[in-house]
Design an enzyme around this catalytic site. Structure first.
Site, mmCIF file in Angstrom:
data_model
loop_
_atom_site.group_PDB
_atom_site.id
_atom_site.type_symbol
_atom_site.label_atom_id
_atom_site.label_comp_id
_atom_site.label_asym_id
_atom_site.label_seq_id
_atom_site.Cartn_x
_atom_site.Cartn_y
_atom_site.Cartn_z
ATOM 1 N N ARG A 84 -6.034 2.972 -12.368
ATOM 2 C CA ARG A 84 -7.202 2.854 -11.505
ATOM 3 C C ARG A 84 -7.633 1.414 -11.275
ATOM 4 N NH1 ARG A 84 -11.812 5.538 -11.056
ATOM 5 N NH2 ARG A 84 -11.310 5.017 -8.917
ATOM 6 N N GLY A 85 -6.904 0.448 -11.812
ATOM 7 C CA GLY A 85 -7.293 -0.951 -11.630
ATOM 8 C C GLY A 85 -7.001 -1.448 -10.228
ATOM 9 N N CYS A 86 -7.681 -2.543 -9.836
ATOM 10 C CA CYS A 86 -7.449 -3.135 -8.515
ATOM 11 C C CYS A 86 -6.349 -4.186 -8.567
ATOM 12 C CB CYS A 86 -8.723 -3.776 -7.992
ATOM 13 S SG CYS A 86 -9.932 -2.573 -7.481
ATOM 14 N N ILE A 87 -5.921 -4.552 -9.760
ATOM 15 C CA ILE A 87 -4.921 -5.618 -9.888
ATOM 16 C C ILE A 87 -3.606 -5.033 -10.370
ATOM 17 C CG2 ILE A 87 -4.344 -7.812 -11.018
ATOM 18 C CD1 ILE A 87 -6.679 -8.025 -9.131
#
Lengths: 164, 105
Positions: free
Chosen positions: B102-105
């Protein structure tokens, strides 16, 4: 509002994005890089076009030294005079960089290299390169080319353009 | 929640096809999920990434970021995108039987 199109079909997924990075501050550069990396993570084709002070992100002499803007940045909730005090911009930049490291957001030099390794294409804007008297040698080797606005639009054909 | 059968075993998956229960996973299931995603055969490099994802998730409760994956798995980012086209972090997580990162990176 509904996600369904008029014919009841789901909207087409985004296949390609072309992102313009036009600002040279920390908070001006990161959003575009995060969008580009995020696109690649989703399997979306990504081009990044650096223009004006955004060129600092791919300038090998400057991309380690990008600072957060502490003057004229009401989001920081800092008095304008305080933002102008020598050292404040460096301090705020260091604080932000530390917080980003905790979230596994890389520093700008590593981030642009990562986007290139991910298959994202990096381009410098010709008008800005000419304006600042730069040449291809000033940029990190991952930069594909110096291109005109016309070439950018050609490359962006069939995808979405995001201006930051 | 949907139930699908991989390698003769019924497993529960979310709407995007990620296993709901990490412990229902095994290597045959991984191979079938990979085949569905267009990876006909998992080689040693694929397994290195899959095992790294799985152990990182079991240890930290979250899938590693693509940055960590590139630095710590032993497989550099360029190769990750060759091994798992269309998004290595997401696809490797799916094959590894862990939830979607679920991370953006």
């Amino acid at each position: 509002m509904t996600e369904q199109g008029t014919n009841g079909a789901k909207p087409e997924p985004i296949e390609k994005v072309s992102i313009i990075v036009s600002k040279g501050s920390l908070e001006g550069i990161y959003p575009g890089l995060i969008m580009a990396n995020g696109a690649r993570m989703e399997g979306i084709e990504a081009n990044v076009f650096f223009t004006f002070f955004g060129l600092d992100a791919i300038n090998k002499a400057k991309n380690e030294h990008v600072k957060a803007a502490t003057v004229g940045n009401p989001g920081l909730h800092l008095a304008t005079w305080a933002g102008a005090v020598p050292g404040v911009s460096a301090l705020v930049t260091r604080k932000l960089a530390g917080e980003m490291e905790k979230l596994d957001i890389p520093p700008i030099p590593e981030f642009v290299e990562m986007i290139s390794d991910s298959g994202g294409a990096l381009y410098a804007c010709k008008a800005s390169v000419d304006l600042f008297g730069l040449s291809e040698d000033d940029f990190i080797p991952q930069v594909e080319d110096v291109i005109t606005v016309g070439e950018f639009y050609e490359m962006a054909a069939g995808g979405q353009i995001i201006f930051t | 929640m949907t139930t699908v059968t991989y390698a003769g075993t019924p497993v529960e998956v979310d709407p995007e096809g990620f296993l709901s229960q990490t412990d229902q996973w095994n290597e045959q299931i991984a191979a079938e999920i990979a085949a569905e995603a267009g990876i006909a055969e998992l080689n040693d490099r694929h397994w290195l990434v899959i095992n790294f994802m799985r152990s990182a998730y079991l240890e930290n409760g979250a899938a590693p970021s693509i940055r960590t994956l590139g630095k710590a798995s032993g497989v550099p980012i360029k190769e990750l995108y060759d091994l798992f086209p269309k998004g290595p972090a997401k696809l490797a997580a799916k094959i590894a039987g862990i939830p979607k990162p679920r991370g953006c990176i």
